[in-house]
Scaffold this motif. Structure first.
Motif, PDB file in Angstrom:
ATOM      1  N   THR A 114       0.789  -1.228   0.000  1.00 45.13           N
ATOM      2  CA  THR A 114       0.000   0.000   0.000  1.00 45.13           C
ATOM      3  C   THR A 114       0.827   1.287   0.000  1.00 45.13           C
ATOM      4  OG1 THR A 114      -0.157  -0.084   2.415  1.00 45.13           O
ATOM      5  CG2 THR A 114      -1.933  -1.129   1.170  1.00 45.13           C
ATOM      6  N   GLN A 137      -4.663  -5.525  -5.803  1.00 44.75           N
ATOM      7  CA  GLN A 137      -6.061  -5.532  -5.375  1.00 44.75           C
ATOM      8  C   GLN A 137      -6.491  -4.086  -5.190  1.00 44.75           C
ATOM      9  OE1 GLN A 137      -6.803  -7.793  -1.832  1.00 44.75           O
ATOM     10  NE2 GLN A 137      -8.977  -8.008  -2.253  1.00 44.75           N
ATOM     11  N   ASP A 138      -7.606  -3.738  -5.780  1.00 47.61           N
ATOM     12  CA  ASP A 138      -8.001  -2.336  -5.849  1.00 47.61           C
ATOM     13  C   ASP A 138      -8.112  -1.681  -4.480  1.00 47.61           C
ATOM     14  OD1 ASP A 138      -8.673  -0.044  -7.255  1.00 47.61           O
ATOM     15  OD2 ASP A 138     -10.812  -0.441  -7.147  1.00 47.61           O
ATOM     16  N   ARG A 139      -8.652  -2.402  -3.493  1.00 47.34           N
ATOM     17  CA  ARG A 139      -8.879  -1.810  -2.174  1.00 47.34           C
ATOM     18  C   ARG A 139      -7.612  -1.738  -1.334  1.00 47.34           C
ATOM     19  NH1 ARG A 139     -12.925  -5.262   0.820  1.00 47.34           N
ATOM     20  NH2 ARG A 139     -11.768  -6.899  -0.280  1.00 47.34           N
ATOM     21  N   HIS A 140      -6.581  -2.460  -1.736  1.00 46.58           N
ATOM     22  CA  HIS A 140      -5.360  -2.522  -0.932  1.00 46.58           C
ATOM     23  C   HIS A 140      -4.141  -2.123  -1.758  1.00 46.58           C
ATOM     24  CE1 HIS A 140      -7.593  -4.338   2.355  1.00 46.58           C
ATOM     25  NE2 HIS A 140      -8.133  -5.165   1.487  1.00 46.58           N
ATOM     26  N   ARG A 163      -5.887  -3.302 -11.721  1.00 51.50           N
ATOM     27  CA  ARG A 163      -6.464  -3.336 -10.370  1.00 51.50           C
ATOM     28  C   ARG A 163      -7.641  -4.314 -10.393  1.00 51.50           C
ATOM     29  NH1 ARG A 163      -5.152   1.313  -7.194  1.00 51.50           N
ATOM     30  NH2 ARG A 163      -3.863   2.804  -8.336  1.00 51.50           N
ATOM     31  N   VAL A 165     -10.587  -6.833  -8.144  1.00 52.96           N
ATOM     32  CA  VAL A 165     -11.373  -6.895  -6.916  1.00 52.96           C
ATOM     33  C   VAL A 165     -10.892  -8.054  -6.046  1.00 52.96           C
ATOM     34  CG1 VAL A 165     -13.685  -7.253  -5.967  1.00 52.96           C
ATOM     35  CG2 VAL A 165     -13.377  -5.824  -7.999  1.00 52.96           C
TER      36      VAL A 165
END
Length: 257
Positions: A114, A137-140, A163, A165
């Motif tokens: 990140t 991973q898009d969220r991380h 990226r 999900v």
């Protein structure tokens, strides 16, 4: 490159601002990047090829410093841009499938990395060693930013960044495309140079300290470690990525000679 289509245009206050000569020059040279505005000193703009549609505001060094985080080395250049278009994993894998046998570019998969400086440095190494692209991973994963682009030194505009999900699902798709998925883990028995073999390789790296997660490791074909001295517990993830990419490049050079 096939792409999913433009991301929705962001409000001016939410658009990334890139700074520094390498990052801004690369953004201006990238036909897939929309540059909305440029701030510059008279000296900083010398030698740049700026499209006439890009508005330019001239300012002194102190005024430019107020547009970016404190102490950001803007070098007299700041650009406000739209994020790059999203990239489909399937399209990137299709590109890899078209590589000739002597040039099977590696893929980098980042698991919960990140820090923008690390991701930027990894992008720079990916460009230097001609990697196929990176998958996160898009969220991380960090968004595009000035700090990331500065660390990438222009590579943000060069290396495809997918990226996704679900990283485990993406690793399954990567395996179906013929990649041998190697997770870098300090506790692994095998050495990376041995694990690489002659296959098309996807290198999976985790966050510094934590490493790759258990579920991610289960979706790797093999775990391997770098042969570092026991006096050092681990390497920064961006350093590990550079060394791993070099190992793949060295293998390919031997095979073609």
């Amino acid at each position: 490159m096939k792409r999913r289509g433009h991301r929705p245009s962001q409000a001016p206050g939410n658009r990334p601002r890139l700074w520094g000569r390498h990052a801004v020059t690369a953004a201006l040279a990238n036909p897939e990047r929309i540059v909305r505005k440029l701030w510059a000193t008279r000296e900083g703009i010398v030698g740049l090829d700026i499209p006439p549609v890009v508005p330019i505001t001239f300012a002194d060094v102190a005024d430019l410093g107020r547009l970016v985080p404190a102490d950001a080395p803007h070098q007299g250049l700041i650009a406000e841009v739209d994020p790059l278009e999203e990239v489909w994993l399937g399209d990137l894998l299709d590109q890899g499938a078209a590589d000739p046998p002597e040039r099977q570019r590696p893929l980098l998969v980042l698991d919960h990395v990140t820090d923008p400086h690390n991701v930027g440095a990894i992008l720079r190494s990916a460009a230097a060693f001609d990697a196929l692209g990176i998958v996160t991973q898009d969220r991380h994963a960090p968004p595009e930013s000035g700090a990331l682009a500065r660390a990438a030194s222009g590579a943000l505009e060069l290396v495809p960044w997918v990226r996704v999900v679900n990283l485990a699902r993406a690793l399954g798709e990567i395996a179906e495309a013929g990649f041998w998925r190697i997770g870098l883990a300090g506790e692994a028995t095998d050495i990376l140079a041995t694990a690489i073999g002659g296959a098309r390789v996807a290198l999976v790296l985790g966050a510094e300290g934590e490493g790759i997660r258990h579920n991610t490791a289960q979706h790797c074909d093999q775990l391997a470690r770098l042969p570092i001295s026991p006096r050092v517990a681990s390497l920064n993830v961006s350093n590990a990525a550079a060394i791993a990419l070099y190992a793949v490049a060295a293998r390919d050079r031997v095979q073609t000679n």
